[in-house]
Design an enzyme around this catalytic site. Structure first.
Site, PDB file in Angstrom:
ATOM      1  N   ARG A  57       0.855  -1.190   0.000  1.00 46.50           N
ATOM      2  CA  ARG A  57       0.000   0.000   0.000  1.00 46.50           C
ATOM      3  C   ARG A  57       0.888   1.235   0.000  1.00 46.50           C
ATOM      4  O   ARG A  57       2.103   1.135   0.148  1.00 46.50           O
ATOM      5  CB  ARG A  57      -1.041   0.003   1.137  1.00 46.50           C
ATOM      6  CG  ARG A  57      -0.698  -0.683   2.418  1.00 46.50           C
ATOM      7  CD  ARG A  57       0.436  -0.059   3.167  1.00 46.50           C
ATOM      8  NE  ARG A  57       0.219   1.377   3.360  1.00 46.50           N
ATOM      9  CZ  ARG A  57       1.159   2.274   3.560  1.00 46.50           C
ATOM     10  NH1 ARG A  57       2.439   1.887   3.600  1.00 46.50           N
ATOM     11  NH2 ARG A  57       0.895   3.539   3.733  1.00 46.50           N
ATOM     12  N   GLY A  58       0.273   2.409  -0.129  1.00 44.26           N
ATOM     13  CA  GLY A  58       1.056   3.635  -0.290  1.00 44.26           C
ATOM     14  C   GLY A  58       1.179   3.904  -1.784  1.00 44.26           C
ATOM     15  O   GLY A  58       1.546   3.002  -2.549  1.00 44.26           O
ATOM     16  N   ALA A  59       0.886   5.155  -2.173  1.00 44.76           N
ATOM     17  CA  ALA A  59       0.737   5.456  -3.603  1.00 44.76           C
ATOM     18  C   ALA A  59       1.960   5.090  -4.465  1.00 44.76           C
ATOM     19  O   ALA A  59       1.817   4.377  -5.463  1.00 44.76           O
ATOM     20  CB  ALA A  59       0.356   6.923  -3.767  1.00 44.76           C
ATOM     21  N   ARG A 100      -7.100  -0.457  -6.784  1.00 43.34           N
ATOM     22  CA  ARG A 100      -7.392   0.627  -5.829  1.00 43.34           C
ATOM     23  C   ARG A 100      -7.610   1.898  -6.642  1.00 43.34           C
ATOM     24  O   ARG A 100      -6.752   2.263  -7.431  1.00 43.34           O
ATOM     25  CB  ARG A 100      -6.246   0.809  -4.815  1.00 43.34           C
ATOM     26  CG  ARG A 100      -6.212  -0.307  -3.778  1.00 43.34           C
ATOM     27  CD  ARG A 100      -5.351   0.038  -2.594  1.00 43.34           C
ATOM     28  NE  ARG A 100      -6.043   0.881  -1.628  1.00 43.34           N
ATOM     29  CZ  ARG A 100      -5.423   1.454  -0.590  1.00 43.34           C
ATOM     30  NH1 ARG A 100      -4.130   1.268  -0.413  1.00 43.34           N
ATOM     31  NH2 ARG A 100      -6.104   2.198   0.254  1.00 43.34           N
ATOM     32  N   GLN A 205      -1.907   2.592  10.002  1.00 40.13           N
ATOM     33  CA  GLN A 205      -0.603   2.580   9.312  1.00 40.13           C
ATOM     34  C   GLN A 205       0.442   3.411  10.058  1.00 40.13           C
ATOM     35  O   GLN A 205       1.640   3.149   9.946  1.00 40.13           O
ATOM     36  CB  GLN A 205      -0.743   3.124   7.877  1.00 40.13           C
ATOM     37  CG  GLN A 205      -1.546   2.239   6.946  1.00 40.13           C
ATOM     38  CD  GLN A 205      -2.991   2.683   6.886  1.00 40.13           C
ATOM     39  OE1 GLN A 205      -3.561   3.108   7.889  1.00 40.13           O
ATOM     40  NE2 GLN A 205      -3.616   2.562   5.736  1.00 40.13           N
ATOM     41  N   ASP A 246      -1.848  10.785  -2.245  1.00 37.62           N
ATOM     42  CA  ASP A 246      -2.173   9.786  -3.268  1.00 37.62           C
ATOM     43  C   ASP A 246      -2.499  10.442  -4.599  1.00 37.62           C
ATOM     44  O   ASP A 246      -2.542   9.787  -5.634  1.00 37.62           O
ATOM     45  CB  ASP A 246      -3.357   8.934  -2.831  1.00 37.62           C
ATOM     46  CG  ASP A 246      -2.972   8.072  -1.660  1.00 37.62           C
ATOM     47  OD1 ASP A 246      -2.957   8.581  -0.532  1.00 37.62           O
ATOM     48  OD2 ASP A 246      -2.647   6.887  -1.891  1.00 37.62           O
ATOM     49  N   ASN A 257      -5.369  12.577   0.292  1.00 36.91           N
ATOM     50  CA  ASN A 257      -4.501  11.702   1.095  1.00 36.91           C
ATOM     51  C   ASN A 257      -5.360  10.948   2.113  1.00 36.91           C
ATOM     52  O   ASN A 257      -6.586  11.139   2.201  1.00 36.91           O
ATOM     53  CB  ASN A 257      -3.401  12.522   1.781  1.00 36.91           C
ATOM     54  CG  ASN A 257      -2.313  11.638   2.366  1.00 36.91           C
ATOM     55  OD1 ASN A 257      -1.856  10.687   1.720  1.00 36.91           O
ATOM     56  ND2 ASN A 257      -1.897  11.896   3.590  1.00 36.91           N
ATOM     57  N   LYS A 258      -4.707  10.115   2.875  1.00 35.85           N
ATOM     58  CA  LYS A 258      -5.368   9.241   3.863  1.00 35.85           C
ATOM     59  C   LYS A 258      -6.400   9.995   4.696  1.00 35.85           C
ATOM     60  O   LYS A 258      -6.150  11.132   5.106  1.00 35.85           O
ATOM     61  CB  LYS A 258      -4.280   8.635   4.760  1.00 35.85           C
ATOM     62  CG  LYS A 258      -4.737   7.740   5.882  1.00 35.85           C
ATOM     63  CD  LYS A 258      -5.650   6.608   5.455  1.00 35.85           C
ATOM     64  CE  LYS A 258      -5.087   5.768   4.340  1.00 35.85           C
ATOM     65  NZ  LYS A 258      -6.114   4.932   3.655  1.00 35.85           N
TER      66      LYS A 258
HETATM   67  O1  MRU Z   1      -4.438   3.284   2.282  1.00 33.60           O
HETATM   68  P1  MRU Z   1      -2.958   3.467   2.174  1.00 33.60           P
HETATM   69  O2  MRU Z   1      -2.192   2.899   3.318  1.00 33.60           O
HETATM   70  O3  MRU Z   1      -2.441   3.027   0.828  1.00 33.60           O
HETATM   71  O4  MRU Z   1      -2.771   5.045   2.233  1.00 33.60           O
HETATM   72  C1  MRU Z   1      -1.491   5.585   2.152  1.00 33.60           C
HETATM   73  C2  MRU Z   1      -1.495   7.057   2.205  1.00 33.60           C
HETATM   74  O5  MRU Z   1      -2.518   7.694   2.301  1.00 33.60           O
HETATM   75  C3  MRU Z   1      -0.180   7.732   2.019  1.00 33.60           C
HETATM   76  O6  MRU Z   1      -0.111   8.904   2.781  1.00 33.60           O
HETATM   77  C4  MRU Z   1      -0.024   8.082   0.543  1.00 33.60           C
HETATM   78  O7  MRU Z   1      -0.227   6.950  -0.230  1.00 33.60           O
HETATM   79  C5  MRU Z   1       1.289   8.676   0.249  1.00 33.60           C
HETATM   80  S1  MRU Z   1       2.541   7.473   0.420  1.00 33.60           S
HETATM   81  C6  MRU Z   1       4.020   8.111   0.034  1.00 33.60           C
END
Ligand code: MRU
Length: 375
Positions: A57-59, A100, A205, A246, A257-258
């Protein structure tokens, strides 16, 4: 990044690709910080599933996974019929894209792979170019994170207390991280600072991944409840916020973002605390007119209604006590939940966007290419 596994220090990327076996190798992030395990996906369907179920996970990390997954899926194709191959390419692309929906990075990454493939004609050539393109994407992503670190490091001064949300560290990228990149860079130069990690409900996370990363790097940090940020800001205990994203909408400067990021931006604005967003170029959406066009992922309500963690269990035969990863229901059993994964922070709440090319105002992102050309 260096990780200590069974007492041994090892350099490892979050995502990599084994060309010989045509497998994508991922750190299983669902098990961290309790267990460090790698997963090899055997085909692109498994790779898409790993994105969907948040093994990775994470963009920027799901971007590299999608790029490798596209190359993997194309290498699975049998035969030389170019028309069938092109149809197959569309199918693989759509499957990985739909895993996603909110981050733009996987789409940008796969479009980059397709761009490399323009130089080929035969099925064999296109496959090789897809593999090359995916590797180059991943390497460039690492270079960009390094540059984010160098550009953002100047913001971190001795004694600062920095709040971050979710995990925008090396686990969320191929390596190094976005929001954490300036922290790692400053730490390597001996700057002393403390990080406050929002736990980041519902999937935690921050509490599990960011805290684990910072502990590995020996950077002083605390986990705080998501609700505690306002308290600390009001008491003057937070000096700066750095988060990842993201999707930054170039035309408007909005930051997706999250879930919970927007709340922190409003709080930071109220307390006149600088609020920075760190992104590689793959997180920029050049096409959308506004965030209204973007699908915000609504995830399984179970994530809100309970938590995952390690529980003690007696193993049947030898009656040994073992740790088992398990879900514990917390909420009232008959109450449903809503679970949006992301929110939108308007540009006026963002002090600056830390990119590999420097720090920009949200409104400057749409002109970033012009700015870079004229520099
Ligand atoms: O749902 P996730 O864990 O994929 O969400 C991650 C985030 O929101 C991060 O802040 C974002 O992807 C940036 S990661 C460098």
């Amino acid at each position: 990044m260096k990780v200590k596994i069974n007492g041994r220090s090892k350099d490892i990327r979050t995502v990599s690709y084994n060309e010989k076996l045509n497998q994508v190798c991922l750190i299983d992030q669902r098990l961290l910080p309790h267990k460090f395990a790698l997963i090899n996906t055997k085909n692109y369907i498994e790779t898409a599933e790993a994105i969907k179920n948040m093994t990775v996970r994470g963009a920027p990390a799901i971007a590299a996974t999608a790029a490798y997954g596209l190359a993997q899926g194309l290498c699975e194709f049998k035969g030389n019929d170019i028309n069938k191959f092109r149809k197959h390419t569309d199918k693989v692309f759509q499957t990985l894209k739909n895993a996603r929906p909110t981050a733009v990075d996987p789409i940008n990454a796969m479009n980059r792979v397709l761009w490399w493939m323009n130089a080929g004609e035969t099925v064999g050539e296109l496959k090789s170019l897809a593999v090359l393109g995916s590797k180059l994407f991943a390497d460039k992503s690492v270079e960009e994170c390094k540059a984010i670190g160098v550009n953002g490091e100047k913001l971190i001064k001795d004694g600062m207390r920095i709040l971050t949300h979710c995990n925008a560290g090396w686990l969320a990228c191929v390596d190094i991280g976005t929001a954490t990149a300036p922290m790692y860079e400053a730490h390597s130069k001996g700057v002393k600072f403390t990080v406050f990690c929002d736990e980041t409900r519902p999937r935690l996370q921050g509490a599990s991944l960011t805290a684990w990363e910072l502990a590995q790097a020996k950077i002083p940090h605390y986990i705080i409840a998501d609700n505690a940020a306002g308290y600390f800001m009001n008491r003057g205990e937070i000096d700066m916020v750095i988060v990842g994203s993201d999707r930054v909408i170039a035309r408007t400067g909005e930051v997706i973002n999250k879930i919970g990021t927007y709340t922190k931006a409003v709080l930071a604005h109220r307390h006149k605390i600088p609020f920075y967003v760190a992104i590689p170029f793959s997180s920029i959406d050049w096409n959308a007119k506004s965030s209204n066009e973007i699908t915000i992922e609504e995830r399984d309500p179970e994530e809100v209604l309970g938590v995952w963690g390690m529980v003690k269990k007696t193993a049947s035969k030898k009656r040994q006590i073992i740790d088992e990863y398990a879900y514990v229901r917390v909420a009232n059993p008959t109450t449903p939940a809503r679970n949006p994964g992301f929110d939108i922070t308007p540009p006026e709440l963002v002090t600056g966007i830390i990119t590999p090319a420097g720090i920009f105002k949200p409104g400057e992102i749409r002109n970033i290419n012009k700015i870079l050309k004229s520099a």
